[in-house]
Write a protein that holds these residues in place. Structure first.
Motif, short mmCIF file in Angstrom:
data_model
loop_
_atom_site.label_atom_id
_atom_site.label_comp_id
_atom_site.label_asym_id
_atom_site.label_seq_id
_atom_site.Cartn_x
_atom_site.Cartn_y
_atom_site.Cartn_z
N LEU A 99 0.56 -1.01 0.29
CA LEU A 99 0.13 0.20 0.20
C LEU A 99 1.00 1.49 0.10
O LEU A 99 0.75 2.13 -0.34
CB LEU A 99 -0.95 -0.07 1.07
CG LEU A 99 -1.71 -0.57 0.95
CD1 LEU A 99 -3.09 -0.84 3.04
CD2 LEU A 99 -2.62 -0.46 0.12
N PHE A 100 2.10 0.90 0.60
CA PHE A 100 3.18 2.40 0.88
C PHE A 100 3.48 2.80 -0.59
O PHE A 100 3.76 3.58 -1.03
CB PHE A 100 4.33 1.65 1.59
CG PHE A 100 5.20 3.10 2.13
CD1 PHE A 100 3.93 4.06 2.17
CD2 PHE A 100 6.74 2.81 1.56
CE1 PHE A 100 5.48 5.39 2.51
CE2 PHE A 100 7.18 4.24 0.97
CZ PHE A 100 6.78 5.29 2.37
N GLU A 118 -9.94 7.71 -1.53
CA GLU A 118 -10.72 7.27 -1.93
C GLU A 118 -11.58 5.96 -2.78
O GLU A 118 -11.61 5.23 -3.05
CB GLU A 118 -11.94 8.67 -2.56
CG GLU A 118 -12.53 8.44 -3.79
CD GLU A 118 -12.55 7.79 -4.71
OE1 GLU A 118 -13.63 6.60 -4.98
OE2 GLU A 118 -11.98 8.66 -5.70
N CYS A 119 -9.97 5.55 -3.71
CA CYS A 119 -9.38 4.37 -4.56
C CYS A 119 -9.70 3.53 -3.26
O CYS A 119 -10.22 1.91 -3.68
CB CYS A 119 -9.13 4.85 -5.64
SG CYS A 119 -9.35 5.98 -6.48
N ALA A 120 -8.71 3.45 -2.67
CA ALA A 120 -8.42 2.03 -1.62
C ALA A 120 -9.99 1.70 -0.88
O ALA A 120 -9.51 0.66 -0.73
CB ALA A 120 -7.35 2.60 -0.72
N ALA A 144 -20.51 3.04 -9.87
CA ALA A 144 -21.21 3.75 -10.12
C ALA A 144 -21.06 4.57 -8.43
O ALA A 144 -20.66 6.56 -8.64
CB ALA A 144 -22.22 3.90 -10.06
N ALA A 145 -21.41 4.50 -7.88
CA ALA A 145 -19.95 5.40 -5.89
C ALA A 145 -19.10 5.56 -6.26
O ALA A 145 -19.13 6.56 -5.45
CB ALA A 145 -21.02 4.02 -5.12
N ALA A 146 -18.48 4.60 -6.52
CA ALA A 146 -17.01 5.05 -6.44
C ALA A 146 -16.97 6.82 -7.19
O ALA A 146 -16.05 7.59 -6.92
CB ALA A 146 -15.88 4.31 -7.01
N LYS A 147 -17.52 6.44 -8.81
CA LYS A 147 -17.37 8.30 -9.67
C LYS A 147 -18.47 9.18 -8.55
O LYS A 147 -17.43 9.96 -8.55
CB LYS A 147 -18.28 7.78 -10.12
CG LYS A 147 -17.46 6.63 -12.02
CD LYS A 147 -18.21 6.73 -12.78
CE LYS A 147 -18.33 5.54 -13.84
NZ LYS A 147 -18.51 5.14 -15.10
#
Length: 196
Positions: A99-100, A118-120, A144-147
């Motif tokens: 992740l780092f 937000e992506c993670a 859709a929720a991510a967008k």
């Protein structure tokens, strides 16, 4: 559990098998103590070399997902076993390192902390919703929720159809990001975006 492989994929076959076994464990399709198909039978069913299946099982064993019991074959490991806890701790440390590295790469490409988080978060939601509510989760709903979340975090509006975003840049349609998300947000010039 049904495994399928894509011979045309850039991802090695043994990793495709590994990933599908891990996903089946996460979904509860494979439970501790359950036997996996023998190396020979799985290789025959998939039409691949038995050494490829053996390598996948070895990686799963090394990562603590599978126990090898000599001629009895491969079995799903119990996460409560003492040996598995040590492996889980090592896996957690490895995940943090990965992740780092992803965060550094994202930042080097001009991405903001907010977009990365937000992506993670979207991918974590995707992974855990599949396990918790497999019948209710659809890929399109998550996308859709991510967008929507991405647009609200970034304050980007109206770039879905190539209109200009708040930075005066054209939005890009259908690009696939590092996190597997298809989006319409132009990721250039985001370094001045307020970080979360």
């Amino acid at each position: 559990m049904i495994l399928s492989i894509d011979q045309r994929s850039d991802e090695p076959l043994y990793l495709q098998i590994r990933d599908q076994v891990i996903e089946a464990i996460a979904r509860g399709e494979l439970v501790p103590g359950q036997a996996l198909p023998s190396v020979r039978s799985l290789a025959s069913d998939l039409g691949i070399n038995l050494h490829t299946v053996n390598k996948a099982y070895s990686v799963l064993r090394d990562e603590g997902y599978v126990l090898m019991r000599g001629r009895s074959g491969a079995y799903i490991a119990d996460p409560c076993d003492g040996d598995r806890r040590d492996t889980a701790q090592a896996a957690l440390s490895k995940m943090e390192d990965e992740l780092f590295a992803l965060a550094l790469a994202h930042r080097a490409h001009g991405g903001s902390r907010g977009v990365f988080l937000e992506c993670a978060a979207a991918q974590a939601t995707r992974a855990y919703d599949i396990l918790d509510r497999p019948e209710a989760v659809e890929q399109n709903d998550l996308m859709a929720a991510a967008k929507v979340a991405s647009a609200s975090i970034l304050g980007v509006a109206g770039d879905k159809h190539g209109q200009q975003n708040k930075h005066g840049q054209q939005g890009k349609r259908g690009q696939r990001g590092r996190f597997g998300r298809t989006g319409t947000i132009d990721r250039t010039g985001l370094t001045d975006t307020a970080e979360a």
